[in-house]
Motif scaffolding. Structure first.
Motif, PDB file in Angstrom:
ATOM      1  N   LEU A   1      38.757  41.716  45.635  1.00 28.19           N
ATOM      2  CA  LEU A   1      39.693  41.522  46.747  1.00 28.19           C
ATOM      3  C   LEU A   1      41.067  42.081  46.405  1.00 28.19           C
ATOM      4  O   LEU A   1      41.941  42.156  47.255  1.00 28.19           O
ATOM      5  CB  LEU A   1      39.802  40.035  47.095  1.00 28.19           C
ATOM      6  CG  LEU A   1      38.525  39.393  47.629  1.00 28.19           C
ATOM      7  CD1 LEU A   1      38.726  37.895  47.820  1.00 28.19           C
ATOM      8  CD2 LEU A   1      38.105  40.035  48.957  1.00 28.19           C
ATOM      9  N   ASN A   2      41.260  42.478  45.148  1.00 28.29           N
ATOM     10  CA  ASN A   2      42.557  43.011  44.728  1.00 28.29           C
ATOM     11  C   ASN A   2      42.628  44.532  44.810  1.00 28.29           C
ATOM     12  O   ASN A   2      43.706  45.100  44.884  1.00 28.29           O
ATOM     13  CB  ASN A   2      42.872  42.608  43.285  1.00 28.29           C
ATOM     14  CG  ASN A   2      42.921  41.104  43.103  1.00 28.29           C
ATOM     15  OD1 ASN A   2      41.914  40.487  42.770  1.00 28.29           O
ATOM     16  ND2 ASN A   2      44.065  40.514  43.364  1.00 28.29           N
TER      17      ASN A   2
ATOM     18  N   TRP B   1      38.258  38.010  42.471  1.00 25.79           N
ATOM     19  CA  TRP B   1      39.636  37.880  42.971  1.00 25.79           C
ATOM     20  C   TRP B   1      40.487  37.302  41.852  1.00 25.79           C
ATOM     21  O   TRP B   1      40.096  36.330  41.211  1.00 25.79           O
ATOM     22  CB  TRP B   1      39.742  36.968  44.190  1.00 25.79           C
ATOM     23  CG  TRP B   1      41.176  36.814  44.617  1.00 25.79           C
ATOM     24  CD1 TRP B   1      41.966  37.773  45.182  1.00 25.79           C
ATOM     25  CD2 TRP B   1      42.006  35.654  44.468  1.00 25.79           C
ATOM     26  NE1 TRP B   1      43.235  37.289  45.408  1.00 25.79           N
ATOM     27  CE2 TRP B   1      43.293  35.984  44.974  1.00 25.79           C
ATOM     28  CE3 TRP B   1      41.812  34.378  43.971  1.00 25.79           C
ATOM     29  CZ2 TRP B   1      44.354  35.080  44.991  1.00 25.79           C
ATOM     30  CZ3 TRP B   1      42.872  33.470  43.978  1.00 25.79           C
ATOM     31  CH2 TRP B   1      44.128  33.828  44.488  1.00 25.79           C
TER      32      TRP B   1
END
Ligand code: GLA
Length: 387
Positions: free
Chosen positions: A68-69, A117
């Motif tokens: 998600l980064n 994440w």
């Protein structure tokens, strides 16, 4: 992000639910820098922030990696899990770990859909990469039933860093991420891997992390140079006194043998390591005796040695540390981690924290044109299953 938000993000990414969720933390090192690959002591603690890993098996014979980064996604057949990905791909960190399981003879019968994440600022010297390695090692150890202990998982993470990221790091970061304990620091002998958990109960004092926002470039370059310079010093000293690691020398021993180190750079590096090992032992003793003032002074001396002899601080870290030293209520301040950017760690009295943030922040911006960020460190637990 909450766990609920993470599980929804997993569903959105893979159109199914995650079966398992794990977490492993970043770390801040209080003292003992660039001593780990020299067989010396370190004194890090795990942070409450780190990397989450959500996963579920698939029937595709593929390992799928998403984060998600970072946008880039990877889908790798099970037959291709031991090759390094080009262009410094982020997936090399988990891949490097999975490769270690395979090299140890562990068989994978199916693939997994994996989502990461993390809330450790990347490139801040707080071991976001070790957190990703250790969370992967912890997860696969659980799911494959390999039964490795936490120290072994840290070694697997370190090997991944050597082979898949090209950084010849010591064991500290992965060890702290694997073995951390809430409100404790880890006093680790990096030669024997024996460690003690030391309670960090500081009355009226906080551990404050300041981020330079000047990312450290802990790539194969400057870090690996330091490793080689220390090896050169070991080699030259061994002509008169056989040693395996610089940390075997006391400061008195060093004074007796230092003239055989012909290279002035290697000499300075060795002087830092020998002094830093002593400072780390003294600091832990001071803490155990309740002498936080001395602990703080040793932190500051550590920074000076890293600046002058080890040359890994740079203008940004120096600006933060030097601004901190001027403030009443700061017991000590130093760079933490590999250096060349990243963060400082300071011990600050509660009542001085607002002044600290204001004045250090202001002076830092005046000197560097950059804006620093400040966090009060919360010391958390090592790798664990979340769900
Ligand atoms: C990096 C490395 C560690 C250690 C520190 C310096 O964080 O990964 O192994 O060498 O630098 O103390």
């Amino acid at each position: 992000m909450t766990i609920e938000q993470l599980t929804s993000a997993y569903k959105a990414a893979y159109q199914k639910s995650a079966t398992d969720i794990f977490f492993s933390p970043g770390r801040v090192n209080l003292i003992g820098e660039h001593t780990d690959y020299n067989g010396g002591f370190v004194f890090p603690c795990a942070l409450s922030f780190g990397t989450y890993l959500l996963m579920a098996p698939n029937d595709e014979q593929k390992m799928n990696f998403r984060s998600l980064n970072i946008d880039a996604t990877y889908s790798l057949p099970l037959t291709q899990l031991t090759e390094v990905l080009p262009n410094k791909a982020w997936a090399n960190y988990p891949l490097g770990v999975i490769a270690q399981f395979i090299k140890r003879g562990v068989a994978l019968t199916h693939g997994y859909d994996i989502l990461f994440w993390g809330n450790v600022p990347a490139g801040a010297g707080l071991s976001s990469s070790a957190a990703m390695e250790v969370v992967t090692a912890f997860a696969f150890n659980e799911l494959l039933g390999t039964g490795y202990d936490r120290t072994e998982l840290a070694k697997i993470g370190q090997k991944a860093e050597h082979e898949f990221a090209g950084v010849m790091c010591g064991i500290m970061d992965q060890f702290a991420s694997a073995q951390g304990k809430q409100d404790h620091a880890i006093y680790l002998n990096c030669d024997t891997l024996h460690f003690d958990l030391v309670p960090i109960k500081l009355e009226g004092i906080k551990v404050v992390i300041a981020n330079t926002h000047s990312p450290h470039h802990l790539d194969s370059g400057a870090y690996n140079d330091r490793v080689r310079q220390c090896q050169l010093a070991v080699q030259q000293i061994s002509a008169v006194r056989p040693i395996k690691n610089l940390a075997e020398l006391s400061q008195a021993d060093f004074l007796q043998v230092e003239t055989v180190i012909t290279d002035p750079v290697a000499h300075r590096r060795a002087r830092h390591v020998v002094g830093e090992v002593q400072r780390t032992m003294d600091a832990v003793q001071a803490l155990q005796q309740g002498n936080i003032e001395l602990f703080g002074q040793l932190m500051t001396q550590s920074h000076i040695s890293l600046r002058d002899d080890y040359e890994v601080t740079g203008p940004q870290l120096d600006a933060l540390a030097e601004a901190a030293w001027k403030i009443d209520g700061v017991l000590g301040s130093r760079m933490t981690g590999g250096g060349f950017g990243g963060c400082t760690v300071s011990l600050v009295k509660d009542e001085a924290i607002p002044t600290f943030i204001e004045r250090v922040g202001k002076e830092y911006t005046e000197k560097t044109g950059l804006k620093a960020d400040f966090y009060i460190a919360e010391i958390g637990d090592g790798a664990h299953r979340v769900r």
